[in-house]
Structures are given as structure tokens and as C-alpha cells.
Design a protein around this motif. Sequence first.
Motif, PDB file in Angstrom:
ATOM      1  N   UNK A  52     145.193 108.199  81.393  1.00 46.16           N
ATOM      2  CA  UNK A  52     144.921 107.411  80.232  1.00 46.16           C
ATOM      3  C   UNK A  52     145.017 106.044  80.644  1.00 46.16           C
ATOM      4  N   UNK A  53     146.082 105.640  81.072  1.00 49.72           N
ATOM      5  CA  UNK A  53     146.494 104.382  81.575  1.00 49.72           C
ATOM      6  C   UNK A  53     145.867 103.867  82.708  1.00 49.72           C
ATOM      7  N   UNK A  54     145.069 104.628  83.476  1.00 53.76           N
ATOM      8  CA  UNK A  54     144.175 104.213  84.519  1.00 53.76           C
ATOM      9  C   UNK A  54     145.187 104.458  85.932  1.00 53.76           C
ATOM     10  N   UNK A  55     146.318 104.960  85.786  1.00 56.36           N
ATOM     11  CA  UNK A  55     147.242 104.963  87.025  1.00 56.36           C
ATOM     12  C   UNK A  55     146.906 106.356  88.041  1.00 56.36           C
ATOM     13  N   UNK A  56     146.234 107.382  87.397  1.00 59.54           N
ATOM     14  CA  UNK A  56     145.874 108.572  88.008  1.00 59.54           C
ATOM     15  C   UNK A  56     144.247 108.742  87.833  1.00 59.54           C
ATOM     16  N   UNK A  57     143.881 109.598  88.987  1.00 59.60           N
ATOM     17  CA  UNK A  57     142.492 110.261  88.660  1.00 59.60           C
ATOM     18  C   UNK A  57     142.771 111.238  88.215  1.00 59.60           C
ATOM     19  N   UNK A  58     141.738 111.919  87.575  1.00 59.79           N
ATOM     20  CA  UNK A  58     141.549 113.353  87.088  1.00 59.79           C
ATOM     21  C   UNK A  58     142.001 114.488  87.945  1.00 59.79           C
ATOM     22  N   UNK A  59     141.469 114.309  89.217  1.00 60.77           N
ATOM     23  CA  UNK A  59     141.785 115.302  90.143  1.00 60.77           C
ATOM     24  C   UNK A  59     143.300 115.308  90.518  1.00 60.77           C
ATOM     25  N   UNK A  60     144.094 114.226  90.524  1.00 57.45           N
ATOM     26  CA  UNK A  60     145.420 114.038  90.597  1.00 57.45           C
ATOM     27  C   UNK A  60     146.059 115.008  89.645  1.00 57.45           C
TER      28      UNK A  60
END
Length: 357
Positions: A52-60
Motif C-alpha cells: 500500500x505504501x508503494x514499496x512492493x508490487x502485488x506479485x512480490x
Amino acid sequence: MPNHYDLLLIGAGHAHLGVLRRWALLERPPGRIALLSAGPAAWYSGMLPGLLAGRHNPADCQVELQPLCRAAKVELIVSPVASLSAPQQRVQLEDGRSLSASWLSLNVGARVACPPQQGEAMQLLAVKPFDAFLNRWQQWQAEPQPLAILGGGAAGVELALALAGQVPQLALFCAGPLLDGLSAGVRLRALGHLRQRGVLVREYCPIERIEGDCLLSGATPVWRGQRLLLASGAQALPWLAHSGLGCDEQGFVLIAPTLQSYGHPTIFAVGDCASLPGARKSGVYAVRQAPVLAANLNAALRGLPLKRYHPQRQSLALLATGDGGALLDWHGYSAGGQFYGRWKDYLDRGFIQRHRL
Ligand SMILES: Cc1cc2nc3c(=O)[nH]c(=O)nc-3n(C[C@H](O)[C@H](O)[C@H](O)COP(=O)(O)OP(=O)(O)OC[C@H]3O[C@@H](n4cnc5c(N)ncnc54)[C@H](O)[C@@H]3O)c2cc1C
């Protein structure tokens, strides 16, 4: 019988992922085994705030179940479970199928509690199930509005820190103190981060009702707005209490230290859906149950004696602060900063990697 299994693993929770990994790498028990999952992948909640903070992608943040099941020689059935009959050892799926099994293991987690609501002026969004939450959150973010979060536990705090700055105004409500059960040090650090990001924190402010666009604590209106995120304590899935399994007063399955249900020893239950003294409702405890569950399911299918699970007295808490850092709580010791954030990322990514065989 085409719809009969030796073992059905119900829910792709943390413990079942660990069981499948062990069976893929070591020996799998004999017989016909299937995993029933609501979706084709399992979300890892520890990485959701980073997503949510934009630090990971959904696939991660997800483990694809098909490769893991294939490696463990376990059939994957993707359909949510609608109901369970413990006396008949039978499961009804939402797609209409009905399956029976000699042994069952439940790792279906919990849902999020919600106060009673009058009217529809306030939109509610529960943080679980994650797929539904993320879809709706994307829609909300197309038009950001003031937001309240219910729940001052680790999940509520991490979400507030991840989302502060993404909405025009953010308030966090907790029934007791913030991060109840963690050390005073980590609580103060969390309060500092929340204040710095402009999050209004209301401790000891239980929300008892939602009326129109208003949150009420007792009879007192404490917040007005149109969007509420529910991240408050774990609530049992309703079909467990109707399954015939022995449950505690909150509807969680009562289990013995062997992880078997009292009264139905052919049914195991682990993680948030189970109730065992000393085992907290957190991913860390579910992960630690995996080796005992894997060994016990193996032993049960071979007619061998079972092991006992002993919940750890302390667990490490690492809370993401939304800026790449994290707060640490361990045995009453607290610390915070970017170093702990990198450590959390390392542990979280390690969890995902271990299950991508
Ligand atoms: C934002 C957030 C952050 C968190 N961070 C942490 C953290 O850092 N560390 C920590 O220890 N805990 C954390 N938690 C708590 C943690 O998510 C839960 O305690 C943990 O996931 C419980 O694990 P589990 O194995 O019992 O179930 P879950 O991981 O919840 O898995 C349950 C599985 O069952 C499936 N399921 C549910 N219903 C059905 C059905 N009817 N049919 C089939 N399948 C079904 C679900 O789809 C899911 O795959 C966090 C929670 C949230 C909300």
C-alpha cells in the motif's frame, strides 16, 4: 469414491504453506490429498502495508499455489468453502461441489470485526480478504477522501503509516491503548511516527456504532466522514461455529496441543481460526505451527503418535513505518529506523522465496 480424500487441507494460510513446502522438500504422507483455497495465490499479510505504501508490487506479496501443490503432489482446488460438517467430515464448496475426507486440517484465518451500522452513508472496507480489499482500495484511491481506520493493533498502525499522505485526512481509533500488549517504547515510537504524519490517534475510544456518516463511541459522535477501513481484531468465520466443532465463546475452534480439535480428533485446526491457550492470533504463531502440523498430519495418516506444539512465550514484532523503516519490539526492548525496515524486508521476502520452490 471420486469426491473422497484421505486428507483435505482447507485454506492456504501461513501454516498450510509451510506444510506444503515441507512435503515438497521432504516426505509427503501417503494417500489422496487436496488443498482447498479461496484463490489461486496466498497473500502474505506482512507485506501488505509495504504494498500500500508503494514499496512492493502485488506479485512480490503472494505465493502462487499451483507450483507449490505440484511439488508437494497435492491437488489444488480453487473454490471458497461454504460450510463444513464435522460429524460427516464433509465440506461444501461455493461452486456446488461436496467433498469428504478421512482427515481435515483447517487454516482459514479470521475475518475483521465490524460495529453495527445504520444507514449507508459511510462506506466500510475490511482489510481482509486481501483481494477484495485491494480492488476496492484502488477504486477509493481514484478519488481520495478523509479516512478513518478502526483498530490500533499492529495491522491498524502499519496501515495508517502506509496510507498517511495518500488521503487528505486520516484518523486512527482504538478501543484501548495503541499497540496493546507491545512494549511502552514501541508504542511511543509509533505514536511519534503517527503524529509526524498528521494521523489523528484516538486511544481508549471504542467505536460502538456507525450511524449515517458518524462514528459513535457510546453516545458521543467522534468522527464524521464517508470512508472507514476495518482493521480491528480477529473475528471467527461464521461457518466454523455451525460446523459441529467445539469452539470457544468467540467461535474459534478449540484445539489440543497436538493441534487436533477437541471432540473431533480427525480434524486439525491452526493459525487464527484456532483457539489454544498461549497461541496468539498472528502470522508468527501460524508459521511456527507448520512443522508440528506437517509432522502430525504425516503421523496421523500413517497411524503413528503425534507431537505437541508449545507456543513461544515471546515473539518478535517488526512494524513497517511506511517510509522504508520499521519499529522493533522484542522482550520489552524497542528500536526503530531504516535498518529494521531492511531487516523486515529481508525476512518477508525470505518467506515468499521459501514457498516459491
Ligand atoms: C495489514 C496486516 C498486516 C499484518 N502484519 C502481520 C505481521 O507483520 N506479522 C504477523 O505475525 N501478523 C501480521 N498480521 C496478522 C496476520 O495476517 C494473521 O494473524 C495471519 O495471517 C494469520 O495466519 P493464518 O495462517 O491463520 O491465516 P491467513 O494467513 O489469514 O490465511 C487464511 C487463508 O484461508 C483462506 N480462506 C478464508 N476463508 C476461506 C474459505 N471459506 N475457503 C477457502 N479458503 C479460505 C484465505 O483466503 C487465506 O488464504 C497482519 C494482518 C494485517 C491485516
